[in-house]
Design an enzyme around this catalytic site. Structure first.
Site, PDB file in Angstrom:
ATOM      1  N   GLY A  38       0.857  -1.189   0.000  1.00  0.00           N
ATOM      2  CA  GLY A  38       0.000   0.000   0.000  1.00  0.00           C
ATOM      3  C   GLY A  38       0.889   1.235   0.000  1.00  0.00           C
ATOM      4  CE1 TYR A 151      -1.953 -14.020  -2.326  1.00  0.00           C
ATOM      5  CE2 TYR A 151      -2.914 -14.735  -4.403  1.00  0.00           C
ATOM      6  CZ  TYR A 151      -2.853 -13.841  -3.362  1.00  0.00           C
ATOM      7  OH  TYR A 151      -3.705 -12.765  -3.335  1.00  0.00           O
TER       8      TYR A 151
END
Ligand code: UDP
Length: 351
Positions: A38, A151
């Site tokens: 982010g 993942y």
């Protein structure tokens, strides 16, 4: 309502914050983010608002997380490792962030009885060919030496854990499986295709299509996705449910490259790069991925509103701003002589 958004300074988290704040005068948000993938730039426009608090730290910091959960009325858990590139580059950290982070969020949500939405991914369907993907369809995973499945499996474990909490304690939890969300603020730094293509097209670099470009995806505008997330958390009937969130019109990656080129009026060549060169060992790509959206339609009246061209235009406009260029939609000049597209490589189509 006071909302906690983990991963709140991320691409999707920041749009969700905008949406929640716009939806009511009373809404306030706490954005918990370690600013790894982010960025502050995503939430800079919210700075100074009394209804917004940015907490810089990790979801694995229990004391910080507990304070944030205690003060919230509801939680959106979006913090996660994202992008194929990151997952290949930092495999241990990626698995740990997902598993430990979600474990901590769910345990605290249970302690304080807070409704929680877990952002999962269409990756959990793996290599399934049972299209369109329905929420109750099988997961088809590859071998454990292919990092992509680490993942996918970590995100699936997250779902199992959330559903286990629902079964054991009726924790009000809903799981959203996001399908190729795109739009402004998405970065290409972690391998995502659309911001990469837009940036390449805008700067006249070759548009890099991996493999033969026949693999297909359905791209969903972030604005549609965050609208669905907000409504799912507010819908009591969605509790204990897994729900696909995406768009269901497909395009091939080769076709996407051509459309990006057209809409940005780019002279870039489309260059096909074999998977072996694009990714290191341990990678496997998926041929197609299409969500069944019936459940989202039934639960929250969801239907994507934005077209693929909206997705491309908005993503390109954002990339143009970052590059300090004129947004492509306002350009009037003709591109220079277009470079010919190179043919896809022959031979092995997919690793
Ligand atoms: N891709 C590509 N060029 C790029 C980045 C990605 O051709 O510069 C391909 C990638 O191999 C995949 C598709 O685009 O087939 C979507 O990739 P992305 O990482 O955005 O999402 P996902 O693989 O998770 O669907």
């Amino acid at each position: 309502m006071r909302y906690l958004i983990t991963g709140g300074a991320g691409f999707i988290g920041s749009h969700l914050a905008d949406r929640l704040l716009a939806s009511s005068h009373d809404a306030s948000v706490v954005l918990l983010d370690n600013l790894s993938t982010g960025s502050y730039a995503n939430v800079e426009h919210l700075e100074g608002r009394a209804s917004v608090r940015l907490l810089i730290g990790s979801v694995t910091d229990e004391a910080l997380l507990e304070e944030a959960v205690r003060e919230a009325d509801a939680i959106f858990h979006l913090a996660s490792a994202v992008g194929v590139k990151l997952v290949l580059d930092k495999p241990v950290q990626s698995i740990e962030t997902i598993v430990k982070g979600t474990n901590a969020v769910l345990a605290l949500a249970r302690r304080y009885r807070r409704p929680v939405l877990i952002a999962s991914t269409s990756e959990v369907y793996g290599k399934s060919k049972d299209l369109p993907f329905r929420e109750d369809g099988d997961q088809v995973m590859g071998a454990t030496d292919k990092q992509r499945w680490a993942y996918a499996s970590a995100k699936a474990l997250e779902e199992f854990l959330a559903l286990a909490h629902f079964r054991e304690s009726r924790l009000p939890v809903v799981i959203a499986r996001l399908f190729n969300t795109v739009g402004p603020r998405q970065t290409g730094s972690y391998g995502m295709v659309l911001p990469n293509f837009c940036r390449q097209a805008l700067t006249g670099q070759p548009i890099t299509v991996y493999g033969d470009g026949k693999q297909r995806r359905c791209f969903c505008h972030v604005s549609d996705a965050v609208g669905a997330l907000a409504r799912l958390l507010a819908q009591p009937d969605a509790r204990g449910q897994v729900v696909n969130v995406g768009a269901d019109r497909e395009i091939s990656i080769g076709g996407l490259a051509e459309r990006v080129k057209e809409l940005t009026r780019s002279a870039s060549a489309v260059q096909y790069i074999p998977y072996e060169q694009a990714y290191r060992d341990g990678f496997e790509d998926m041929e197609r991925r299409v969500p069944c959206l019936e459940k989202a339609a039934r639960l929250i009246g969801y239907a994507p509103r934005h077209s693929l061209d909206d997705c491309i235009r908005d993503t390109a406009a954002h990339q143009a701003r970052l590059l300090g260029l004129t947004p492509p939609e306002t350009r009037t000049e003709k591109p220079p002589m277009s470079a010919p597209s190179r043919k896809p490589p022959r031979g092995r189509r997919r690793k």
